[in-house]
Design a protein around this motif. Sequence first.
Motif, PDB file in Angstrom:
ATOM      1  N   LEU A   1       0.828  -1.207   0.118  1.00 58.75           N
ATOM      2  CA  LEU A   1      -0.098  -0.097   0.006  1.00 58.75           C
ATOM      3  C   LEU A   1       0.974   1.201  -0.008  1.00 58.75           C
ATOM      4  O   LEU A   1       0.543   2.035  -0.681  1.00 58.75           O
ATOM      5  CB  LEU A   1      -1.195  -0.015   1.094  1.00 58.75           C
ATOM      6  CG  LEU A   1      -1.974  -1.232   1.434  1.00 58.75           C
ATOM      7  CD1 LEU A   1      -2.972  -1.037   2.460  1.00 58.75           C
ATOM      8  CD2 LEU A   1      -2.886  -1.188   0.013  1.00 58.75           C
ATOM      9  N   ALA A   2       2.107   1.200   0.569  1.00 56.82           N
ATOM     10  CA  ALA A   2       2.653   2.352   0.698  1.00 56.82           C
ATOM     11  C   ALA A   2       3.550   2.806  -0.562  1.00 56.82           C
ATOM     12  O   ALA A   2       4.116   3.785  -0.787  1.00 56.82           O
ATOM     13  CB  ALA A   2       4.008   2.301   1.756  1.00 56.82           C
ATOM     14  N   LYS A   3       3.799   1.683  -1.482  1.00 62.52           N
ATOM     15  CA  LYS A   3       4.090   1.920  -2.823  1.00 62.52           C
ATOM     16  C   LYS A   3       3.040   2.331  -3.886  1.00 62.52           C
ATOM     17  O   LYS A   3       3.391   2.690  -4.953  1.00 62.52           O
ATOM     18  CB  LYS A   3       4.827   0.618  -3.254  1.00 62.52           C
ATOM     19  CG  LYS A   3       5.763   0.248  -2.403  1.00 62.52           C
ATOM     20  CD  LYS A   3       6.395  -1.263  -3.103  1.00 62.52           C
ATOM     21  CE  LYS A   3       7.442  -1.664  -1.889  1.00 62.52           C
ATOM     22  NZ  LYS A   3       7.895  -3.049  -2.581  1.00 62.52           N
ATOM     23  N   GLY A   4       1.813   2.512  -3.396  1.00 61.53           N
ATOM     24  CA  GLY A   4       0.960   3.111  -4.587  1.00 61.53           C
ATOM     25  C   GLY A   4       0.354   1.817  -5.000  1.00 61.53           C
ATOM     26  O   GLY A   4      -0.312   2.110  -6.151  1.00 61.53           O
ATOM     27  N   ASP A   5       0.582   0.769  -4.637  1.00 58.14           N
ATOM     28  CA  ASP A   5       0.071  -0.516  -5.567  1.00 58.14           C
ATOM     29  C   ASP A   5      -1.317  -1.335  -4.976  1.00 58.14           C
ATOM     30  O   ASP A   5      -1.263  -2.430  -5.425  1.00 58.14           O
ATOM     31  CB  ASP A   5       1.261  -1.459  -5.270  1.00 58.14           C
ATOM     32  CG  ASP A   5       2.507  -1.346  -6.242  1.00 58.14           C
ATOM     33  OD1 ASP A   5       2.429  -0.332  -6.787  1.00 58.14           O
ATOM     34  OD2 ASP A   5       3.470  -2.084  -6.138  1.00 58.14           O
ATOM     35  N   ALA A   6      -2.087  -0.503  -4.544  1.00 58.60           N
ATOM     36  CA  ALA A   6      -3.193  -0.906  -4.155  1.00 58.60           C
ATOM     37  C   ALA A   6      -4.250  -1.239  -5.333  1.00 58.60           C
ATOM     38  O   ALA A   6      -3.900  -0.737  -6.374  1.00 58.60           O
ATOM     39  CB  ALA A   6      -4.043   0.027  -3.028  1.00 58.60           C
TER      40      ALA A   6
ATOM     41  N   LYS B   1      -2.639   1.219  -7.982  1.00 57.89           N
ATOM     42  CA  LYS B   1      -1.876   0.647  -9.198  1.00 57.89           C
ATOM     43  C   LYS B   1      -3.019   0.278 -10.172  1.00 57.89           C
ATOM     44  O   LYS B   1      -2.694   0.262 -11.447  1.00 57.89           O
ATOM     45  CB  LYS B   1      -0.993  -0.402  -8.965  1.00 57.89           C
ATOM     46  CG  LYS B   1      -0.246  -1.079 -10.122  1.00 57.89           C
ATOM     47  CD  LYS B   1       0.726  -2.029  -9.777  1.00 57.89           C
ATOM     48  CE  LYS B   1       1.362  -2.837 -11.095  1.00 57.89           C
ATOM     49  NZ  LYS B   1       2.296  -3.767 -10.613  1.00 57.89           N
ATOM     50  N   HIS B   2      -4.007  -0.354  -9.627  1.00 58.21           N
ATOM     51  CA  HIS B   2      -5.121  -0.824 -10.323  1.00 58.21           C
ATOM     52  C   HIS B   2      -6.378  -0.154  -9.738  1.00 58.21           C
ATOM     53  O   HIS B   2      -6.768  -0.235  -8.638  1.00 58.21           O
ATOM     54  CB  HIS B   2      -5.243  -2.348 -10.269  1.00 58.21           C
ATOM     55  CG  HIS B   2      -4.015  -3.088 -10.592  1.00 58.21           C
ATOM     56  ND1 HIS B   2      -3.645  -3.222 -11.895  1.00 58.21           N
ATOM     57  CD2 HIS B   2      -3.322  -3.910  -9.830  1.00 58.21           C
ATOM     58  CE1 HIS B   2      -2.433  -4.081 -11.665  1.00 58.21           C
ATOM     59  NE2 HIS B   2      -2.379  -4.129 -10.624  1.00 58.21           N
ATOM     60  N   VAL B   3      -7.020   0.499 -10.696  1.00 58.64           N
ATOM     61  CA  VAL B   3      -8.495   1.148 -10.424  1.00 58.64           C
ATOM     62  C   VAL B   3      -9.392   0.762 -11.267  1.00 58.64           C
ATOM     63  O   VAL B   3      -9.523   0.927 -12.476  1.00 58.64           O
ATOM     64  CB  VAL B   3      -8.130   2.803 -10.516  1.00 58.64           C
ATOM     65  CG1 VAL B   3      -9.605   3.517 -10.168  1.00 58.64           C
ATOM     66  CG2 VAL B   3      -6.997   3.178  -9.503  1.00 58.64           C
ATOM     67  N   PHE B   4     -10.268   0.128 -10.771  1.00 58.54           N
ATOM     68  CA  PHE B   4     -11.523  -0.583 -11.668  1.00 58.54           C
ATOM     69  C   PHE B   4     -12.553   0.133 -11.203  1.00 58.54           C
ATOM     70  O   PHE B   4     -13.206   0.368  -9.964  1.00 58.54           O
ATOM     71  CB  PHE B   4     -11.651  -2.110 -11.177  1.00 58.54           C
ATOM     72  CG  PHE B   4     -10.535  -2.878 -11.412  1.00 58.54           C
ATOM     73  CD1 PHE B   4     -10.381  -3.314 -12.851  1.00 58.54           C
ATOM     74  CD2 PHE B   4      -9.406  -3.613 -10.662  1.00 58.54           C
ATOM     75  CE1 PHE B   4      -9.412  -4.188 -13.180  1.00 58.54           C
ATOM     76  CE2 PHE B   4      -8.611  -4.322 -10.995  1.00 58.54           C
ATOM     77  CZ  PHE B   4      -8.346  -4.395 -12.507  1.00 58.54           C
ATOM     78  N   VAL B   5     -13.508   0.561 -12.230  1.00 61.44           N
ATOM     79  CA  VAL B   5     -14.632   1.404 -11.837  1.00 61.44           C
ATOM     80  C   VAL B   5     -15.763   0.158 -12.026  1.00 61.44           C
ATOM     81  O   VAL B   5     -16.029  -0.340 -13.422  1.00 61.44           O
ATOM     82  CB  VAL B   5     -15.119   2.311 -13.082  1.00 61.44           C
ATOM     83  CG1 VAL B   5     -16.328   3.051 -12.995  1.00 61.44           C
ATOM     84  CG2 VAL B   5     -13.803   3.682 -13.019  1.00 61.44           C
ATOM     85  N   MET B   6     -16.459  -0.290 -11.039  1.00 61.33           N
ATOM     86  CA  MET B   6     -17.232  -1.463 -11.369  1.00 61.33           C
ATOM     87  C   MET B   6     -18.720  -1.084 -11.219  1.00 61.33           C
ATOM     88  O   MET B   6     -19.433  -1.541 -11.749  1.00 61.33           O
ATOM     89  CB  MET B   6     -16.858  -2.220  -9.716  1.00 61.33           C
ATOM     90  CG  MET B   6     -15.539  -2.626  -9.857  1.00 61.33           C
ATOM     91  SD  MET B   6     -14.959  -3.970 -10.723  1.00 61.33           S
ATOM     92  CE  MET B   6     -16.035  -5.243 -10.186  1.00 61.33           C
ATOM     93  N   GLY B   7     -19.163  -0.065 -10.370  1.00 57.28           N
ATOM     94  CA  GLY B   7     -20.417  -0.028 -10.128  1.00 57.28           C
ATOM     95  C   GLY B   7     -21.070  -0.261  -8.903  1.00 57.28           C
ATOM     96  O   GLY B   7     -22.237   0.011  -8.622  1.00 57.28           O
TER      97      GLY B   7
END
Length: 323
Positions: A150-155, A179-185
């Motif tokens: 999480l501290a590496k921006g890899d959430a 690192k991964h951002v999923f727009v799910m709904g």
Amino acid sequence: MAQPPPSAPNDTPSPAKKIGYIGLGNAGYPLASTLAGAGYHLVVRDADISRAQKLVDEHPDTSTVAALDDANAFKDVDVLVTMLPNGSIVRDVLIGPAGVASAMRAGSVIIDTSSASPFHTQETAALLQQANSGVTLIDSPVTQEYAFTLAKGDATLMVSCSNPAALELAMPVLKVMGKHVFVMGADHEMKTLNNYTSAASIMGLCDALIAGQKFGLDSAKMVDVMNVGTGVNFSTKESFRTDGLTRRFESGYQLSLLLKDMKIARTLIDEMGPHSALSDLIIESFADADEIAGPGACHTQVIEGWEKKAGVMLKQSKENGTG
């Protein structure tokens, strides 16, 4: 030092510059630190004032501490991020007697990254609209591919938002943390079901490790085999390899929180489809283990419940290999 993106055209929201962050626990602290490190100005709050002060001491040029009873500290933030133990606390922090939402300006956005019941989150969003219709709540719980990233921006963040302007304002902030951002709904639902699937694998792993050791197999070597076979999962690759079998028990995720998530999952599964006996088994087994392990136990200490019932203790292994 990276800075927030330059000013956008007039028909798009101005980029976020000032961010509020409430909840600096095992997940919140490193996530907030990534934002401060990216050049955003943070206003931070935590029930443990020393944690808020520690973050400010580490980022003195880009962060300040907000007092617990000062809602006005967040009146100028563009984005507020919450990372709190449960949905009830989120609701109280936002719209309770000293809630911060009433002080926030129109057009600002709240990103809730907490682990909460999806039904409770929907209710909170509706109540927030009544309290301050100019503020949008974005549902964005967190998971991660590897431990301690999480501290590496890899959430990995799962995002639900029906307001395009609010999502556009929030997206650069989300992409710093994840690192991964999923727009799910439907995202607290996704987080809940993700954790349910993970818990089911933990239950199977505990069964296998105890049975294997009683048969004469080395538990660490069992995990090595699973990691190059069809039994591979997050627990075999990460948490049980590094924290469970080593008996370090420092995964950063409490067993009591995993048990809470499983109760939310059971409610969701029961509401959406046929009742699952598996959810009952997981909750019963994890509740027994939580009582055995005691308050504040690491989630990998769930194995202690299996050990007590079987009358054995798994052989302690090295973190980076068998033996």
